[in-house]
Design a protein around this motif. Structure first.
Motif, PDB file in Angstrom:
ATOM      1  N   ALA A 209       5.872  81.105 -44.808  1.00 57.56           N
ATOM      2  CA  ALA A 209       5.507  79.727 -45.142  1.00 57.56           C
ATOM      3  C   ALA A 209       6.231  79.254 -46.400  1.00 57.56           C
ATOM      4  N   LEU A 210       6.324  80.118 -47.405  1.00 59.97           N
ATOM      5  CA  LEU A 210       6.974  79.739 -48.656  1.00 59.97           C
ATOM      6  C   LEU A 210       8.482  79.571 -48.473  1.00 59.97           C
ATOM      7  N   GLY A 213       8.972  76.386 -46.456  1.00 61.58           N
ATOM      8  CA  GLY A 213       8.586  75.287 -47.339  1.00 61.58           C
ATOM      9  C   GLY A 213       9.667  74.986 -48.363  1.00 61.58           C
ATOM     10  N   SER A 214      10.257  76.032 -48.936  1.00 61.85           N
ATOM     11  CA  SER A 214      11.337  75.862 -49.904  1.00 61.85           C
ATOM     12  C   SER A 214      12.531  75.165 -49.274  1.00 61.85           C
ATOM     13  N   GLY A 334       4.416  75.411 -43.480  1.00 55.21           N
ATOM     14  CA  GLY A 334       5.367  75.431 -44.583  1.00 55.21           C
ATOM     15  C   GLY A 334       6.316  74.250 -44.517  1.00 55.21           C
ATOM     16  N   GLY A 338       6.510  71.349 -47.328  1.00 56.23           N
ATOM     17  CA  GLY A 338       7.741  71.120 -48.063  1.00 56.23           C
ATOM     18  C   GLY A 338       8.176  69.674 -48.022  1.00 56.23           C
ATOM     19  N   LEU A 362       9.253  77.217 -55.112  1.00 59.22           N
ATOM     20  CA  LEU A 362       8.713  77.837 -53.900  1.00 59.22           C
ATOM     21  C   LEU A 362       9.508  79.087 -53.527  1.00 59.22           C
ATOM     22  N   ALA A 366       8.130  82.798 -53.083  1.00 65.91           N
ATOM     23  CA  ALA A 366       8.431  83.613 -51.905  1.00 65.91           C
ATOM     24  C   ALA A 366       8.912  85.000 -52.318  1.00 65.91           C
TER      25      ALA A 366
END
Length: 390
Positions: A209-210, A213-214, A334, A338, A362, A366
């Motif tokens: 997810a991170l 998202g990033s 994510g 983001g 993010l 991670a």
């Protein structure tokens, strides 16, 4: 790799093209249904939300069904949604189309990766997942531009009908060439949910997810960054996105081969590359050469971590459809976070570099999330299981 792996990639390509293409035909849909661009944007959000919520629930219902009939049923459901969209004459019908397609896509993702694991074994799951997910990458490189071009020349319905035809072709291939797959064990919903109670699995979900998202904190707002910060003309934006897309396909092919034996290293290297790229862009996006290089590295190191993320999840939680479908849901969460968080930065008046700093934060989170799983269960390749019945 078995032929079924490439067929699954074709299915993912068609489904992802259907998901992405709405963003490329926003003005046409707004004019056709007499709605605002924001309401067209809600179609994208509805698709993602149905992936997050509906996909895992449908996967639970399919827990006792063999992989092949499950895949065919999900393709049929997706085809129904696509046909509703192609023939839609109201916003409500198009919204229903997006919800149906999102639910079917999420569940299909889980069943497809479960079948891929059965066909090739856990020691090659990352390579197989890389090939299957290459359909996702190709959808951004070829599917989205193709759908946008068709919309501009012959109208948005042509894109919907063409994707529907592609899904029908994929169904035929799955029916003829795909093994039935091992029949899943009959478990109740409570047992399926309890099987998810593994700290290493949720650590893997958090990392995925991170990472996504990033990537999407930055990717969502690249177009205005190109023009307003780097000084590129609007006409060059498609070429820059083409650089990103080609890098994504190449990176996915490379990581698919490396991620089985070097899962942790692929994730570590990819995250550090993301962090470096975002910091470089935040500090130097005014230099066009640096921007082009950074966009290429963003494409090569961001989404291509998917095979390693899938390998880690499968080794931590098994190759079951529910595990993979929930992974798809987490990835979409994510993505949604983001894009939303980057928009908040812009609405706050912090400028187009703010999403880059947030993306870097993010990426750092991670990196730290990898330390939550110090054990070997989610990193080591497992032995090849018995062959499945055809």
């Amino acid at each position: 790799m078995p032929a079924a792996i490439y067929l699954l990639s074709l299915c993912i390509f068609a489904m992802a093209t259907s998901e992405f293409m709405v963003a490329g035909m926003m003005p046409s849909l707004a004019a056709a249904f007499h709605i605002s661009l924001a309401e067209v944007g809600n179609l994208v959000s509805a698709f993602a939300a149905s992936v997050v919520v509906g996909g895992p629930l449908l996967t639970l219902r399919l827990r006792a069904v063999r992989r092949k009939p499950a895949l065919l049923g999900l393709l049929a459901l997706f085809l129904l949604g696509q046909l509703i969209g192609a023939a839609a004459d109201s916003y409500a019908q198009m919204l229903a189309s997006r919800i149906i397609c999102g639910v079917a896509q999420s569940a299909f993702f889980g069943v497809a990766l479960a079948l891929a694991g059965e066909l090739v074994g856990m020691d090659r799951i990352a390579r197989a997942a890389g090939l299957v997910l290459n359909g996702l990458m190709l959808a951004s490189v070829a599917g989205l531009p193709m759908a946008t071009l068709l919309d501009q020349r012959w109208g948005w319905r042509v894109s919907f009908w063409l994707v529907a035809a592609l899904v029908g072709l994929a169904m035929l291939g799955i029916a003829v060439l795909t093994p039935a797959g091992a029949k899943p064990a009959r478990q109740g919903a409570a047992e399926e949910i309890r099987a998810l109670d593994k700290p290493a699995l949720w650590a893997a979900y958090l990392s995925s997810a991170l990472i996504i998202g990033s990537v999407f904190t930055v990717f969502t707002y690249l177009a205005p960054l190109f023009q307003q910060v780097s000084g590129f003309s609007a006409a060059l934006a498609p070429a820059l996105f083409g650089v990103y897309g080609v890098a994504t396909v190449l990176g996915n092919l490379v990581t698919g081969r490396l991620a089985d034996r070097h899962t942790r290293r692929v994730l570590q290297g990819g995250i550090l590359t993301l962090l470096a790229v975002m910091l470089a862009l935040a500090l130097g996006a005014q230099w066009q050469v640096l921007t082009v290089a950074a966009v290429f590295l963003l494409g090569a190191a961001g989404l291509p971590m998917n095979p390693a993320m899938v390998a880690r999840v499968v080794r931590a939680g098994g190759s079951g459809a529910m595990t993979n479908s929930l992974h798809m849901a987490v990835i979409n969460l994510g993505l949604m976070f983001g894009a939303w968080a980057g928009g908040l930065c812009l609405d706050a008046g912090w400028g187009l570099r703010a999403p880059l700093w947030l993306g870097a934060a993010l990426a750092l989170l991670a990196w730290l999330s990898l330390s939550l799983d110090r054990g070997g269960d989610s990193w080591q390749a497992k032995t090849r299981p018995a062959e499945v019945s055809v």
